[in-house]
Design a protein around this motif. Structure first.
Motif, mmCIF file in Angstrom:
data_model
loop_
_atom_site.group_PDB
_atom_site.id
_atom_site.type_symbol
_atom_site.label_atom_id
_atom_site.label_comp_id
_atom_site.label_asym_id
_atom_site.label_seq_id
_atom_site.Cartn_x
_atom_site.Cartn_y
_atom_site.Cartn_z
ATOM 1 N N VAL A 40 4.150 -1.170 -11.378
ATOM 2 C CA VAL A 40 3.328 -2.401 -11.487
ATOM 3 C C VAL A 40 2.451 -2.502 -12.656
ATOM 4 C CG1 VAL A 40 3.657 -2.579 -8.993
ATOM 5 C CG2 VAL A 40 1.657 -1.571 -9.806
ATOM 6 N N THR A 41 1.832 -3.781 -12.887
ATOM 7 C CA THR A 41 0.916 -4.101 -13.959
ATOM 8 C C THR A 41 -0.356 -3.293 -13.503
ATOM 9 O OG1 THR A 41 0.106 -6.060 -13.098
ATOM 10 C CG2 THR A 41 2.016 -6.069 -14.554
ATOM 11 N N HIS A 42 -1.179 -2.860 -14.505
ATOM 12 C CA HIS A 42 -2.323 -2.281 -14.261
ATOM 13 C C HIS A 42 -3.291 -3.383 -13.231
ATOM 14 C CE1 HIS A 42 -6.690 -1.790 -14.799
ATOM 15 N NE2 HIS A 42 -6.543 -0.516 -15.112
ATOM 16 N N SER A 43 -2.929 -4.742 -13.496
ATOM 17 C CA SER A 43 -3.894 -5.720 -12.815
ATOM 18 C C SER A 43 -3.366 -5.696 -11.223
ATOM 19 C CB SER A 43 -3.522 -7.200 -13.258
ATOM 20 O OG SER A 43 -4.288 -8.018 -12.459
ATOM 21 N N ALA A 44 -1.917 -5.492 -11.144
ATOM 22 C CA ALA A 44 -1.544 -5.457 -9.834
ATOM 23 C C ALA A 44 -2.143 -4.309 -8.762
ATOM 24 C CB ALA A 44 0.064 -5.351 -9.684
ATOM 25 N N ALA A 45 -2.093 -3.333 -9.870
ATOM 26 C CA ALA A 45 -2.460 -1.779 -9.111
ATOM 27 C C ALA A 45 -3.859 -2.227 -8.584
ATOM 28 C CB ALA A 45 -2.123 -0.778 -10.074
ATOM 29 N N SER A 46 -4.685 -2.515 -9.675
ATOM 30 C CA SER A 46 -6.192 -2.862 -9.321
ATOM 31 C C SER A 46 -6.373 -3.691 -8.258
ATOM 32 C CB SER A 46 -6.661 -3.334 -10.670
ATOM 33 O OG SER A 46 -8.190 -3.512 -10.405
ATOM 34 N N GLN A 47 -5.827 -4.719 -8.060
ATOM 35 C CA GLN A 47 -5.914 -5.505 -6.755
ATOM 36 C C GLN A 47 -5.498 -4.910 -5.644
ATOM 37 O OE1 GLN A 47 -3.548 -9.229 -7.648
ATOM 38 N NE2 GLN A 47 -4.720 -9.590 -9.566
ATOM 39 N N THR A 48 -4.339 -3.937 -5.542
ATOM 40 C CA THR A 48 -3.994 -3.148 -4.335
ATOM 41 C C THR A 48 -4.931 -2.257 -4.028
ATOM 42 O OG1 THR A 48 -1.620 -3.754 -5.028
ATOM 43 C CG2 THR A 48 -2.163 -1.942 -3.530
ATOM 44 N N PHE A 104 0.769 -1.056 0.000
ATOM 45 C CA PHE A 104 0.136 -0.115 0.146
ATOM 46 C C PHE A 104 0.618 1.337 -0.076
ATOM 47 C CE2 PHE A 104 -3.526 -1.971 2.647
ATOM 48 C CZ PHE A 104 -3.895 -2.895 1.498
ATOM 49 N N THR A 105 2.137 0.994 0.500
ATOM 50 C CA THR A 105 2.950 2.264 0.969
ATOM 51 C C THR A 105 3.215 3.264 -0.331
ATOM 52 O OG1 THR A 105 3.905 1.269 2.766
ATOM 53 C CG2 THR A 105 5.030 3.059 1.755
ATOM 54 N N PRO A 106 3.570 2.412 -1.473
ATOM 55 C CA PRO A 106 3.936 3.232 -2.514
ATOM 56 C C PRO A 106 2.742 3.948 -3.467
ATOM 57 C CG PRO A 106 4.490 1.014 -3.121
ATOM 58 C CD PRO A 106 4.090 1.303 -1.724
ATOM 59 N N GLY A 164 -1.489 13.515 -6.442
ATOM 60 C CA GLY A 164 -3.198 13.735 -6.176
ATOM 61 C C GLY A 164 -3.763 12.487 -6.785
ATOM 62 N N PRO A 165 -5.174 12.765 -6.657
ATOM 63 C CA PRO A 165 -5.821 11.472 -7.358
ATOM 64 C C PRO A 165 -5.641 11.056 -8.786
ATOM 65 C CG PRO A 165 -7.464 13.087 -6.398
ATOM 66 C CD PRO A 165 -6.071 13.687 -6.576
ATOM 67 N N LEU A 166 -5.361 9.716 -8.965
ATOM 68 C CA LEU A 166 -4.998 9.426 -10.421
ATOM 69 C C LEU A 166 -5.759 8.088 -11.036
ATOM 70 C CD1 LEU A 166 -1.064 8.927 -9.859
ATOM 71 C CD2 LEU A 166 -2.134 10.457 -11.236
ATOM 72 N N PRO A 167 -5.925 8.073 -12.112
ATOM 73 C CA PRO A 167 -6.437 6.865 -12.815
ATOM 74 C C PRO A 167 -5.686 5.716 -12.500
ATOM 75 C CG PRO A 167 -6.538 8.424 -14.461
ATOM 76 C CD PRO A 167 -5.621 9.013 -13.197
ATOM 77 N N ILE A 168 -6.131 4.628 -12.189
ATOM 78 C CA ILE A 168 -5.428 3.259 -12.023
ATOM 79 C C ILE A 168 -4.221 3.029 -12.939
ATOM 80 C CG2 ILE A 168 -5.564 0.728 -11.864
ATOM 81 C CD1 ILE A 168 -8.442 1.115 -10.369
ATOM 82 N N ARG A 169 -4.655 3.138 -14.027
ATOM 83 C CA ARG A 169 -3.610 2.830 -14.993
ATOM 84 C C ARG A 169 -2.288 4.038 -14.882
ATOM 85 N NH1 ARG A 169 -3.838 -0.036 -19.077
ATOM 86 N NH2 ARG A 169 -6.063 0.163 -19.305
ATOM 87 N N LEU A 193 -1.621 5.366 -11.999
ATOM 88 C CA LEU A 193 -1.090 4.927 -10.797
ATOM 89 C C LEU A 193 -0.052 3.747 -10.850
ATOM 90 C CD1 LEU A 193 -0.942 5.238 -7.629
ATOM 91 C CD2 LEU A 193 -3.069 3.802 -7.679
ATOM 92 N N ALA A 194 -0.538 2.639 -11.567
ATOM 93 C CA ALA A 194 0.332 1.608 -11.977
ATOM 94 C C ALA A 194 1.716 1.989 -12.546
ATOM 95 C CB ALA A 194 -0.491 0.672 -12.760
ATOM 96 N N LYS A 195 1.594 2.732 -13.528
ATOM 97 C CA LYS A 195 2.915 3.211 -14.135
ATOM 98 C C LYS A 195 3.826 4.097 -13.351
ATOM 99 C CE LYS A 195 4.556 5.854 -18.138
ATOM 100 N NZ LYS A 195 4.159 6.487 -19.331
ATOM 101 N N ALA A 196 3.143 4.917 -12.275
ATOM 102 C CA ALA A 196 3.824 5.518 -11.142
ATOM 103 C C ALA A 196 4.646 4.682 -10.256
ATOM 104 C CB ALA A 196 3.188 6.679 -10.627
#
Length: 157
Positions: free
Chosen positions: A62-70, A38-40, A49-54, A56-59
């Motif tokens: 991690v993959t989009h799937s991993a970010a979505s699961q987190t 959760f920390t990153p 600030g607020p970000l789309p999951i895609r 956020l994943a790039k930042a």
């Protein structure tokens, strides 16, 4: 005679050792349920600030799937909310008041973890951070899947 563990097994074990101890620190700080993964996400949302999951994943690399699961796990704990984005497929992740209230503890833990990581790396004969960055770069040039396929073809000959 058994073979030594493979590269993936050793990497997972190292990550388990590191994440397990960080998770224990979170429990000791009264942050039950807060996970190292959760920390990153929190740090990125604080910084950007607020970000789309895609995005956020790039930042957080991690993959989009991993970010979505987190993000889904974090939403269960009330640490983030998801709002509709510009189109129906996009969801914007933002921190909740609950997660913002945790920031002083998380910032202190992050500073201690960073110092501990520097001490850990100083005991190694080479920088693990630099090695991981270079390993990632090498795999971005030519994937491990391609390397496996090439090795399999060479072994068939």
């Amino acid at each position: 005679m058994s073979e030594p563990p493979g590269l993936g097994t050793r990497l997972r074990h190292l990550l388990e050792l590191l994440d397990g101890d960080v998770a224990q620190v979170y429990v000791e700080l009264g942050l039950d349920g807060f996970r190292p993964r959760f920390t990153p996400v929190v740090r990125t949302l604080v910084a950007q600030g607020p970000l789309p999951i895609r995005d956020l994943a790039k930042a957080v690399s991690v993959t989009h799937s991993a970010a979505s699961q987190t993000v889904t796990q974090m939403e269960k704990y009330g640490l983030v909310t998801l709002e509709p984005g510009a189109d129906a497929r996009q969801r914007i992740v933002q921190l909740t008041d609950k997660s913002r209230a945790l920031l002083p503890k998380l910032d202190a833990e992050w500073a201690a973890t960073t110092a501990a990581a520097e001490e850990f790396e100083a005991e190694l004969p080479y920088s693990l951070s630099e090695l991981l960055a270079e390993a990632t770069h090498v795999l971005e040039r030519r994937s491990f899947r391609e390397r496996i396929a090439d090795a399999a073809r060479a072994l068939e000959k």
